[in-house]
Motif scaffolding. Structure first.
Motif, PDB file in Angstrom:
ATOM      1  N   ILE A 172       0.836  -1.198   0.000  1.00 34.55           N
ATOM      2  CA  ILE A 172       0.000   0.000   0.000  1.00 34.55           C
ATOM      3  C   ILE A 172       0.877   1.256   0.000  1.00 34.55           C
ATOM      4  CG2 ILE A 172      -1.676   1.322   1.344  1.00 34.55           C
ATOM      5  CD1 ILE A 172      -2.786  -1.363   2.341  1.00 34.55           C
ATOM      6  N   ASN A 173       1.914   1.243   0.794  1.00 32.95           N
ATOM      7  CA  ASN A 173       2.833   2.384   0.871  1.00 32.95           C
ATOM      8  C   ASN A 173       4.249   1.979   0.466  1.00 32.95           C
ATOM      9  OD1 ASN A 173       0.973   4.436   1.968  1.00 32.95           O
ATOM     10  ND2 ASN A 173       0.898   3.081   3.754  1.00 32.95           N
ATOM     11  N   GLN A 174       4.907   1.195   1.327  1.00 32.29           N
ATOM     12  CA  GLN A 174       6.294   0.782   1.090  1.00 32.29           C
ATOM     13  C   GLN A 174       6.435  -0.704   1.377  1.00 32.29           C
ATOM     14  OE1 GLN A 174       8.924   2.824   0.034  1.00 32.29           O
ATOM     15  NE2 GLN A 174      10.106   0.926  -0.134  1.00 32.29           N
ATOM     16  N   TRP A 175       6.970  -1.452   0.392  1.00 29.68           N
ATOM     17  CA  TRP A 175       7.071  -2.903   0.558  1.00 29.68           C
ATOM     18  C   TRP A 175       7.862  -3.258   1.815  1.00 29.68           C
ATOM     19  CZ3 TRP A 175       5.242  -6.983  -2.476  1.00 29.68           C
ATOM     20  CH2 TRP A 175       5.685  -8.253  -2.084  1.00 29.68           C
ATOM     21  N   GLY A 176       7.302  -4.180   2.574  1.00 30.42           N
ATOM     22  CA  GLY A 176       7.938  -4.679   3.778  1.00 30.42           C
ATOM     23  C   GLY A 176       7.125  -5.834   4.322  1.00 30.42           C
ATOM     24  N   PRO A 177       7.595  -6.475   5.391  1.00 31.88           N
ATOM     25  CA  PRO A 177       6.907  -7.653   5.926  1.00 31.88           C
ATOM     26  C   PRO A 177       5.487  -7.367   6.411  1.00 31.88           C
ATOM     27  CG  PRO A 177       8.637  -6.901   7.423  1.00 31.88           C
ATOM     28  CD  PRO A 177       8.820  -6.157   6.142  1.00 31.88           C
ATOM     29  N   TYR A 178       5.186  -6.100   6.753  1.00 30.84           N
ATOM     30  CA  TYR A 178       3.854  -5.764   7.242  1.00 30.84           C
ATOM     31  C   TYR A 178       3.042  -4.980   6.211  1.00 30.84           C
ATOM     32  CZ  TYR A 178       6.148  -7.063  11.568  1.00 30.84           C
ATOM     33  OH  TYR A 178       6.868  -7.745  12.534  1.00 30.84           O
ATOM     34  N   ASP A 179       3.633  -4.721   5.061  1.00 28.88           N
ATOM     35  CA  ASP A 179       2.930  -3.990   4.008  1.00 28.88           C
ATOM     36  C   ASP A 179       3.183  -4.673   2.670  1.00 28.88           C
ATOM     37  OD1 ASP A 179       1.544  -2.183   2.488  1.00 28.88           O
ATOM     38  OD2 ASP A 179       2.938  -0.514   2.769  1.00 28.88           O
ATOM     39  N   SER A 180       2.595  -5.838   2.508  1.00 26.76           N
ATOM     40  CA  SER A 180       2.709  -6.614   1.264  1.00 26.76           C
ATOM     41  C   SER A 180       1.982  -7.934   1.457  1.00 26.76           C
ATOM     42  CB  SER A 180       4.186  -6.880   0.910  1.00 26.76           C
ATOM     43  OG  SER A 180       4.796  -7.667   1.913  1.00 26.76           O
ATOM     44  N   ILE A 181       1.793  -8.645   0.395  1.00 24.29           N
ATOM     45  CA  ILE A 181       1.192  -9.992   0.320  1.00 24.29           C
ATOM     46  C   ILE A 181       0.056 -10.188   1.341  1.00 24.29           C
ATOM     47  CG2 ILE A 181       3.216 -11.029  -0.753  1.00 24.29           C
ATOM     48  CD1 ILE A 181       3.999 -12.274   1.903  1.00 24.29           C
ATOM     49  N   TYR A 182      -0.846  -9.236   1.395  1.00 24.46           N
ATOM     50  CA  TYR A 182      -1.954  -9.297   2.352  1.00 24.46           C
ATOM     51  C   TYR A 182      -2.818 -10.543   2.120  1.00 24.46           C
ATOM     52  CZ  TYR A 182      -0.890  -4.434   3.567  1.00 24.46           C
ATOM     53  OH  TYR A 182      -0.271  -3.284   3.997  1.00 24.46           O
ATOM     54  N   GLY A 183      -3.178 -10.769   0.868  1.00 27.16           N
ATOM     55  CA  GLY A 183      -4.078 -11.871   0.570  1.00 27.16           C
ATOM     56  C   GLY A 183      -3.490 -13.233   0.865  1.00 27.16           C
ATOM     57  N   SER A 184      -2.245 -13.457   0.465  1.00 27.64           N
ATOM     58  CA  SER A 184      -1.645 -14.778   0.670  1.00 27.64           C
ATOM     59  C   SER A 184      -1.429 -15.071   2.154  1.00 27.64           C
ATOM     60  CB  SER A 184      -0.328 -14.888  -0.101  1.00 27.64           C
ATOM     61  OG  SER A 184       0.578 -13.897   0.295  1.00 27.64           O
ATOM     62  N   LYS A 185      -1.052 -14.048   2.920  1.00 31.82           N
ATOM     63  CA  LYS A 185      -0.891 -14.262   4.364  1.00 31.82           C
ATOM     64  C   LYS A 185      -2.228 -14.632   5.006  1.00 31.82           C
ATOM     65  CE  LYS A 185       1.272 -10.287   5.037  1.00 31.82           C
ATOM     66  NZ  LYS A 185       2.012  -9.150   5.648  1.00 31.82           N
ATOM     67  N   HIS A 186      -3.291 -13.958   4.589  1.00 30.40           N
ATOM     68  CA  HIS A 186      -4.607 -14.239   5.172  1.00 30.40           C
ATOM     69  C   HIS A 186      -5.095 -15.631   4.791  1.00 30.40           C
ATOM     70  CE1 HIS A 186      -9.007 -13.864   5.808  1.00 30.40           C
ATOM     71  NE2 HIS A 186      -8.651 -13.026   6.762  1.00 30.40           N
ATOM     72  N   LEU A 187      -4.924 -16.014   3.534  1.00 29.60           N
ATOM     73  CA  LEU A 187      -5.396 -17.329   3.093  1.00 29.60           C
ATOM     74  C   LEU A 187      -4.569 -18.435   3.724  1.00 29.60           C
ATOM     75  CD1 LEU A 187      -7.492 -18.726   1.266  1.00 29.60           C
ATOM     76  CD2 LEU A 187      -5.724 -18.818  -0.508  1.00 29.60           C
ATOM     77  N   ALA A 188      -3.266 -18.222   3.879  1.00 33.84           N
ATOM     78  CA  ALA A 188      -2.420 -19.244   4.507  1.00 33.84           C
ATOM     79  C   ALA A 188      -2.848 -19.487   5.950  1.00 33.84           C
ATOM     80  CB  ALA A 188      -0.951 -18.821   4.441  1.00 33.84           C
ATOM     81  N   ARG A 189      -3.142 -18.393   6.670  1.00 37.03           N
ATOM     82  CA  ARG A 189      -3.611 -18.555   8.064  1.00 37.03           C
ATOM     83  C   ARG A 189      -4.941 -19.291   8.102  1.00 37.03           C
ATOM     84  NH1 ARG A 189      -1.690 -13.077   8.509  1.00 37.03           N
ATOM     85  NH2 ARG A 189      -3.832 -12.309   8.230  1.00 37.03           N
ATOM     86  N   LYS A 190      -5.816 -18.935   7.190  1.00 43.43           N
ATOM     87  CA  LYS A 190      -7.133 -19.578   7.136  1.00 43.43           C
ATOM     88  C   LYS A 190      -7.003 -21.062   6.814  1.00 43.43           C
ATOM     89  CE  LYS A 190     -11.546 -19.326   4.624  1.00 43.43           C
ATOM     90  NZ  LYS A 190     -12.294 -18.594   3.549  1.00 43.43           N
ATOM     91  N   TRP A 191      -6.193 -21.405   5.824  1.00 43.66           N
ATOM     92  CA  TRP A 191      -6.023 -22.798   5.423  1.00 43.66           C
ATOM     93  C   TRP A 191      -5.289 -23.609   6.488  1.00 43.66           C
ATOM     94  CZ3 TRP A 191      -4.626 -22.965  -0.530  1.00 43.66           C
ATOM     95  CH2 TRP A 191      -5.784 -22.679  -1.259  1.00 43.66           C
ATOM     96  N   GLU A 192      -4.434 -22.944   7.254  1.00 48.53           N
ATOM     97  CA  GLU A 192      -3.762 -23.659   8.342  1.00 48.53           C
ATOM     98  C   GLU A 192      -4.782 -24.100   9.392  1.00 48.53           C
ATOM     99  OE1 GLU A 192       0.207 -23.213  11.110  1.00 48.53           O
ATOM    100  OE2 GLU A 192      -0.855 -21.385  10.519  1.00 48.53           O
ATOM    101  N   LYS A 193      -5.720 -23.212   9.723  1.00 51.48           N
ATOM    102  CA  LYS A 193      -6.769 -23.558  10.686  1.00 51.48           C
ATOM    103  C   LYS A 193      -7.672 -24.670  10.168  1.00 51.48           C
ATOM    104  CE  LYS A 193      -6.939 -18.906  12.703  1.00 51.48           C
ATOM    105  NZ  LYS A 193      -7.768 -17.671  12.860  1.00 51.48           N
ATOM    106  N   LEU A 194      -7.896 -24.686   8.856  1.00 58.00           N
ATOM    107  CA  LEU A 194      -8.773 -25.691   8.251  1.00 58.00           C
ATOM    108  C   LEU A 194      -8.046 -27.004   7.948  1.00 58.00           C
ATOM    109  CD1 LEU A 194     -10.756 -23.413   5.748  1.00 58.00           C
ATOM    110  CD2 LEU A 194     -11.578 -24.355   7.919  1.00 58.00           C
ATOM    111  N   GLY A 195      -6.726 -27.011   8.147  1.00 59.17           N
ATOM    112  CA  GLY A 195      -5.963 -28.220   7.872  1.00 59.17           C
ATOM    113  C   GLY A 195      -5.648 -28.443   6.407  1.00 59.17           C
TER     114      GLY A 195
END
Length: 319
Positions: A172-195
């Motif tokens: 959104i502003n400047q690439w970094g670990p907390y400002d990038s790949i929002y979607g993939s991080k969210h889906l990975a967390r979701k899929w981890e919970k779902l197994g």
């Protein structure tokens, strides 16, 4: 008897090859054209901005969902993964035509950079998204005319397929670990919970493909090098460009076995998933500039990627 069986097997393989050739002949040019403006041209829909939460992003989501719902013949289940973060609304889209005990996941991001304004992201990653849509049509064709072809040839469990369109890969502003790949991080967390994470055999990420620059696409991970080599063999079989993109003998990056390029694969890699990252390096010169537009796309390269990935997915699901 063995000779007869071999002849029958060869005849079936030839018939299938001719059937696939006919499919690609009827669909490839119309579906992936840089200039064609017909409704059947998948690529043309990505000739515009797709900033997360924008009207254009919503229109892109609607187009992709409508494509899987109305254009394809089979029942592709859709998983809509929507969330809000840093004041933006993001939506990942996941389509599954066949379930299994394990999965092949192929993915690309459809969002575009906020800055510079008007950034189209033709290779970053509109072209890859269009290729995913084409691969989906190819698999849908097989499910329609010869579903048994997707059954594994060797004894083993059925492998399922998931096609993913990520939102929020760009910063959104400047690439970094907390400002990038929002979607993939969210889906990975979701899929981890779902197994689901533990059931992914291979995660294939496509990015920065389709440029007029013929940059090499390296093998980056040991766990997926054999799949990279298999895709390289498919490239040899297809041909079509003066420059060969994949070279299994070149191993300087695979020996590092580290995500030297940050992208949507990172949260899956960190969870232990095997990654095949299809991205050229060095990046094409138009990367993150307004010149990343349709004038700098290479139609032949995009169509070659579509053929390569169609065959790769088919082979993976069968073996």
């Amino acid at each position: 008897m063995l000779i007869l069986l071999a002849l029958v097997s060869a005849w079936i393989a030839l018939a299938q090859e001719l059937s696939f050739a006919e499919f690609h002949k009827n669909n490839l040019r119309n579906s992936l054209s840089v200039a064609e403006q017909s409704a059947s041209n998948l690529l043309r829909h990505f000739n515009g901005t797709r900033v997360p939460g924008s009207k254009e992003s919503k229109e892109m989501q609607d187009f992709i969902k409508k494509y899987f719902r109305d254009v394809l013949n089979n029942d592709w289940s859709v998983e809509t993964d929507s969330f809000e973060e840093n004041g933006f609304n993001f939506t990942n889209l996941v389509f599954t035509p066949m379930h299994g005990e394990s999965y092949l996941v192929i993915a690309a991001h459809y969002d575009t950079k906020i800055d510079p304004p008007g950034f189209i992201g033709a290779m970053d990653s509109g072209a890859s998204c269009a290729v995913l849509l084409y691969v989906a049509k190819f698999i849908d064709h097989i499910l329609t005319v010869d579903k048994d072809l997707l059954e594994p040839l060797l004894l083993g469990s059925q492998v399922g397929l998931k096609i993913v369109f990520f939102d929020g890969e760009e910063a959104i502003n400047q690439w970094g670990p907390y400002d990038s790949i929002y979607g993939s991080k969210h889906l990975a967390r979701k899929w981890e919970k779902l197994g689901i994470l533990n059931s992914i055999d291979l995660f294939v990420l496509m990015d920065l493909l389709g440029s007029k620059e013929q940059q090499p696409v390296h093998s980056y991970y040991r766990s997926s090098h054999r799949h990279y080599a298999a895709l390289s063999q498919i490239e040899d079989w297809i041909g079509g460009t003066q420059t060969k993109w994949l070279d299994p003998a070149e191993r300087k990056y695979v020996q590092l076995n580290d995500p030297i390029i940050d992208d949507d694969h990172r949260p899956f890699y960190e969870a232990g998933v095997s990654i095949l990252h299809l991205i050229p390096f060095p990046f094409p010169a138009t990367w993150h500039t307004l010149d990343d537009d349709f004038d700098n796309l290479d139609e032949g390269s995009i169509q070659k990627w579509a053929l390569m990935m169609s065959q790769f997915v088919l082979d993976f699901l069968r073996y």
